[in-house]
Design a protein around this motif. Structure first.
Motif, mmCIF file in Angstrom:
data_model
loop_
_atom_site.group_PDB
_atom_site.id
_atom_site.type_symbol
_atom_site.label_atom_id
_atom_site.label_comp_id
_atom_site.label_asym_id
_atom_site.label_seq_id
_atom_site.Cartn_x
_atom_site.Cartn_y
_atom_site.Cartn_z
ATOM 1 N N ALA A 100 0.818 -1.214 0.000
ATOM 2 C CA ALA A 100 0.000 0.000 0.000
ATOM 3 C C ALA A 100 0.847 1.258 0.000
ATOM 4 C CB ALA A 100 -0.925 0.000 1.222
ATOM 5 N N THR A 123 2.716 5.778 -4.016
ATOM 6 C CA THR A 123 3.285 7.129 -4.068
ATOM 7 C C THR A 123 4.154 7.284 -5.322
ATOM 8 O OG1 THR A 123 3.335 7.003 -1.671
ATOM 9 C CG2 THR A 123 4.425 8.875 -2.649
ATOM 10 N N ALA A 146 1.832 7.796 -8.173
ATOM 11 C CA ALA A 146 1.257 9.148 -8.105
ATOM 12 C C ALA A 146 2.250 10.145 -8.701
ATOM 13 C CB ALA A 146 0.925 9.513 -6.661
ATOM 14 N N LEU A 150 -4.578 13.008 -8.546
ATOM 15 C CA LEU A 150 -5.189 11.783 -8.012
ATOM 16 C C LEU A 150 -6.701 11.744 -8.236
ATOM 17 C CD1 LEU A 150 -3.076 11.364 -4.762
ATOM 18 C CD2 LEU A 150 -3.014 9.919 -6.793
ATOM 19 N N ALA A 206 -5.862 3.846 -6.614
ATOM 20 C CA ALA A 206 -6.211 2.723 -5.724
ATOM 21 C C ALA A 206 -7.731 2.637 -5.559
ATOM 22 C CB ALA A 206 -5.519 2.897 -4.372
ATOM 23 N N THR A 237 -11.445 0.503 -2.249
ATOM 24 C CA THR A 237 -12.309 1.205 -1.294
ATOM 25 C C THR A 237 -13.610 0.444 -0.990
ATOM 26 O OG1 THR A 237 -13.151 2.423 -3.171
ATOM 27 C CG2 THR A 237 -11.507 3.543 -1.836
ATOM 28 N N ARG A 281 -16.413 -2.080 0.687
ATOM 29 C CA ARG A 281 -16.817 -2.331 2.075
ATOM 30 C C ARG A 281 -17.813 -3.482 2.104
ATOM 31 N NH1 ARG A 281 -13.425 0.970 2.586
ATOM 32 N NH2 ARG A 281 -13.366 2.847 3.870
ATOM 33 N N SER A 310 -9.799 9.224 -3.629
ATOM 34 C CA SER A 310 -8.510 8.620 -3.986
ATOM 35 C C SER A 310 -7.802 7.992 -2.793
ATOM 36 C CB SER A 310 -7.595 9.664 -4.624
ATOM 37 O OG SER A 310 -8.135 10.015 -5.867
ATOM 38 N N PHE A 311 -8.105 8.479 -1.586
ATOM 39 C CA PHE A 311 -7.538 7.870 -0.386
ATOM 40 C C PHE A 311 -8.629 7.178 0.426
ATOM 41 C CE2 PHE A 311 -4.386 11.127 -1.415
ATOM 42 C CZ PHE A 311 -3.199 10.425 -1.274
ATOM 43 N N LEU A 351 -12.353 6.793 2.379
ATOM 44 C CA LEU A 351 -13.206 7.643 3.218
ATOM 45 C C LEU A 351 -13.483 6.967 4.561
ATOM 46 C CD1 LEU A 351 -14.771 10.324 2.571
ATOM 47 C CD2 LEU A 351 -16.778 8.901 2.186
ATOM 48 N N ARG A 376 -10.066 5.040 5.989
ATOM 49 C CA ARG A 376 -9.391 5.819 4.956
ATOM 50 C C ARG A 376 -7.876 5.512 5.007
ATOM 51 N NH1 ARG A 376 -8.649 12.264 5.503
ATOM 52 N NH2 ARG A 376 -8.034 12.687 3.390
ATOM 53 N N CYS A 377 -7.178 5.736 3.899
ATOM 54 C CA CYS A 377 -5.749 5.415 3.835
ATOM 55 C C CYS A 377 -5.003 5.951 5.065
ATOM 56 C CB CYS A 377 -5.137 6.014 2.576
ATOM 57 S SG CYS A 377 -3.355 5.789 2.510
ATOM 58 N N GLY A 428 -1.891 6.028 5.357
ATOM 59 C CA GLY A 428 -0.643 6.680 4.950
ATOM 60 C C GLY A 428 -0.851 7.979 4.192
ATOM 61 N N LEU A 439 1.532 10.823 5.053
ATOM 62 C CA LEU A 439 2.902 10.447 4.679
ATOM 63 C C LEU A 439 3.060 10.506 3.160
ATOM 64 C CD1 LEU A 439 5.713 9.297 5.426
ATOM 65 C CD2 LEU A 439 4.725 7.023 5.200
HETATM 66 C C1 HEM Z 1 -0.581 8.338 -3.315
HETATM 67 C C2 HEM Z 1 -0.436 7.390 -2.412
HETATM 68 C C3 HEM Z 1 -1.551 6.555 -1.846
HETATM 69 C C4 HEM Z 1 -2.828 6.346 -2.286
HETATM 70 C C5 HEM Z 1 -3.512 6.947 -3.529
HETATM 71 C C6 HEM Z 1 -3.467 5.449 -1.338
HETATM 72 C C7 HEM Z 1 -4.778 5.016 -1.424
HETATM 73 C C8 HEM Z 1 -5.395 4.189 -0.507
HETATM 74 C C9 HEM Z 1 -6.787 3.801 -0.554
HETATM 75 C C10 HEM Z 1 -7.803 4.223 -1.602
HETATM 76 C C11 HEM Z 1 -6.999 2.986 0.498
HETATM 77 C C12 HEM Z 1 -8.348 2.335 0.892
HETATM 78 C C13 HEM Z 1 -9.068 3.299 1.828
HETATM 79 C C14 HEM Z 1 -10.523 2.968 2.103
HETATM 80 O O1 HEM Z 1 -10.914 1.803 1.966
HETATM 81 O O2 HEM Z 1 -11.298 3.882 2.491
HETATM 82 C C15 HEM Z 1 -5.762 2.844 1.223
HETATM 83 C C16 HEM Z 1 -5.581 2.086 2.362
HETATM 84 C C17 HEM Z 1 -4.390 1.919 3.011
HETATM 85 N N1 HEM Z 1 -3.214 2.579 2.750
HETATM 86 FE FE1 HEM Z 1 -2.913 3.931 1.271
HETATM 87 N N2 HEM Z 1 -2.561 5.127 -0.361
HETATM 88 C C18 HEM Z 1 -1.379 5.773 -0.621
HETATM 89 C C19 HEM Z 1 -0.226 5.735 0.145
HETATM 90 C C20 HEM Z 1 -0.042 4.988 1.292
HETATM 91 C C21 HEM Z 1 1.147 4.976 2.119
HETATM 92 C C22 HEM Z 1 2.392 5.843 1.882
HETATM 93 C C23 HEM Z 1 0.937 4.050 3.107
HETATM 94 C C24 HEM Z 1 1.821 3.597 4.257
HETATM 95 C C25 HEM Z 1 3.075 3.864 4.413
HETATM 96 C C26 HEM Z 1 -0.382 3.504 2.924
HETATM 97 C C27 HEM Z 1 -0.948 2.544 3.719
HETATM 98 C C28 HEM Z 1 -2.258 2.137 3.633
HETATM 99 C C29 HEM Z 1 -2.840 1.128 4.515
HETATM 100 C C30 HEM Z 1 -2.104 0.376 5.631
HETATM 101 C C31 HEM Z 1 -4.179 1.002 4.131
HETATM 102 C C32 HEM Z 1 -5.239 0.104 4.762
HETATM 103 C C33 HEM Z 1 -5.937 0.904 5.839
HETATM 104 C C34 HEM Z 1 -7.077 0.128 6.510
HETATM 105 O O3 HEM Z 1 -7.588 -0.827 5.923
HETATM 106 O O4 HEM Z 1 -7.465 0.511 7.618
HETATM 107 N N3 HEM Z 1 -0.960 4.108 1.815
HETATM 108 N N4 HEM Z 1 -4.799 3.602 0.606
#
Ligand code: HEM
Length: 304
Positions: A114, A119, A122, A171, A177, A181, A183, A240-241, A243, A247-248, A250, A253
């Motif tokens: 993830a 990144t 992106a 984004l 990603a 998203t 559920r 994109s991240f 909700l 929500r993401c 990270g 970061l």
């Molecule tokens: C541009 C960069 C990134 C994008 C577009 C992105 C996008 C997303 C999206 C769409 C989700 C699902 C959220 C949801 O279901 O509501 C997610 C989950 C997650 N992301 Fe990111 N992400 C990015 C960068 C990162 C980074 C840098 C990290 C960690 C170092 C990270 C760690 C995670 C983790 C651990 C989840 C699962 C969270 C959970 O299920 O509670 N992501 N991300």
């Protein structure tokens, strides 16, 4: 780093075809997911599938670390997760937050999947759009030059609203990603007049929302970072991240990393479109996607 044999497997994970049969099966029959996952994990290692190979390596490293215990030289994600486990075991009331060995491996794998390529992808998309939109690039550069100096630290990144807008707008157009998203509905409910039964998996249609002229205006299909400077759209229009509570994790970061990289790029180079620059991007990936290629030219600002 690039001579590490695991790079081949990592590439195999991130740069793969969008059509992956076991993912389709998983989506079509979510109830079979636990069986499919077990089957896939076994087959993956047996047939040297990239995910299986990386998982196997992670299992080895985590097991080694559990055995040798913490050292002063190494302090990374594995140690953070291990600390979480031992802290949890000390106080019995915290036990539910304790991580097992398999959970530590899963967390490391998730953070790698993830957090790494998302990144990087992106940044590829931003680079492409900066080359195609030189006036946006000049505005982002002017802001960067005015705010970031030799002795600036990361806190200055919060003073770059236009660069922030460039990344968000990128984004919005490329929600790399979007498919993550989904559920599972935990109780019978009705959303906008549609009944959803408990247990149903729901996947928001991110693209339709991100390009909805009713939400974003008649220029919804255009790359226009200015729309983020005083946004009037509801925060749920940008997925994109994701909700809500899941929500993401990270998000901040990722934005910080992307801004840091772009600051360095914009201060040194002009990103220029060439005759070889893709007219339209094609994509690679499965759960997340990245451009198959982005071809631009970098002109040193020191020469001009
Ligand atoms: C541009 C960069 C990134 C994008 C577009 C992105 C996008 C997303 C999206 C769409 C989700 C699902 C959220 C949801 O279901 O509501 C997610 C989950 C997650 N992301 Fe990111 N992400 C990015 C960068 C990162 C980074 C840098 C990290 C960690 C170092 C990270 C760690 C995670 C983790 C651990 C989840 C699962 C969270 C959970 O299920 O509670 N992501 N991300």
């Amino acid at each position: 780093m690039f001579s590490n044999p695991l790079c081949r497997h990592m590439k195999g994970i991130f740069v793969r075809d969008l059509n992956v049969w076991y993912l389709d099966l998983n989506l079509a029959f979510p109830a079979l997911s636990p069986i499919l996952r077990k089957l896939f994990n076994t087959l993956a290692v047996k047939f040297e599938n990239p995910i299986g190979m990386v998982l196997k390596e992670m299992q080895k490293v985590v097991d080694e670390r559990i055995q040798i215990g913490s050292t002063e030289e190494i302090d990374d994600f594995i140690d953070a997760f291990k600390r979480q486990s031992s802290e949890a075991e000390e106080g019995s009331n915290k036990r539910s937050t304790s991580l097992t060995r398999d959970e530590i491996i899963a967390q490391c794998f998730l953070f790698m999947m993830a957090g790494f390529d998302t990144t990087a992808s992106a940044l590829s998309f931003v680079t492409y759009l900066l080359a195609l939109n030189p006036e946006v690039q000049e505005k982002a550069r002017a802001e960067t030059m005015a705010v970031i100096t030799e002795d600036s630290d990361w806190t200055k990144l919060a003073q770059l609203p236009y660069l922030d807008a460039v990344i968000k707008e990128t984004l919005r157009i490329y929600p790399l990603a979007a498919s993550t998203t989904g559920r599972r509905c935990t109780r019978d409910t009705v959303v906008g007049g549609v009944s959803i039964e408990r247990g149903t998996y729901v996947q928001p249609d991110v693209y339709s929302i991100h390009f909805d002229e009713g939400i974003w205006g008649s220029d919804a299909s255009e790359f226009r970072p200015e729309r983020w400077l005083s946004p009037t759209v509801p925060s749920s229009s940008f997925l994109s991240f994701g909700l809500g509570p899941r929500r993401c994790i990270g998000y901040k970061l990722a934005m910080m990393e992307a801004k840091m990289a772009l600051v360095m790029l914009l201060k040194e180079f002009r990103v220029v479109r060439t005759a070889d620059t893709e007219k339209e991007l094609s994509f690679l990936g499965s759960t997340t996607f990245s451009p198959a290629s982005v071809t631009v030219q970098l002109e040193s600002l020191r020469d001009s």
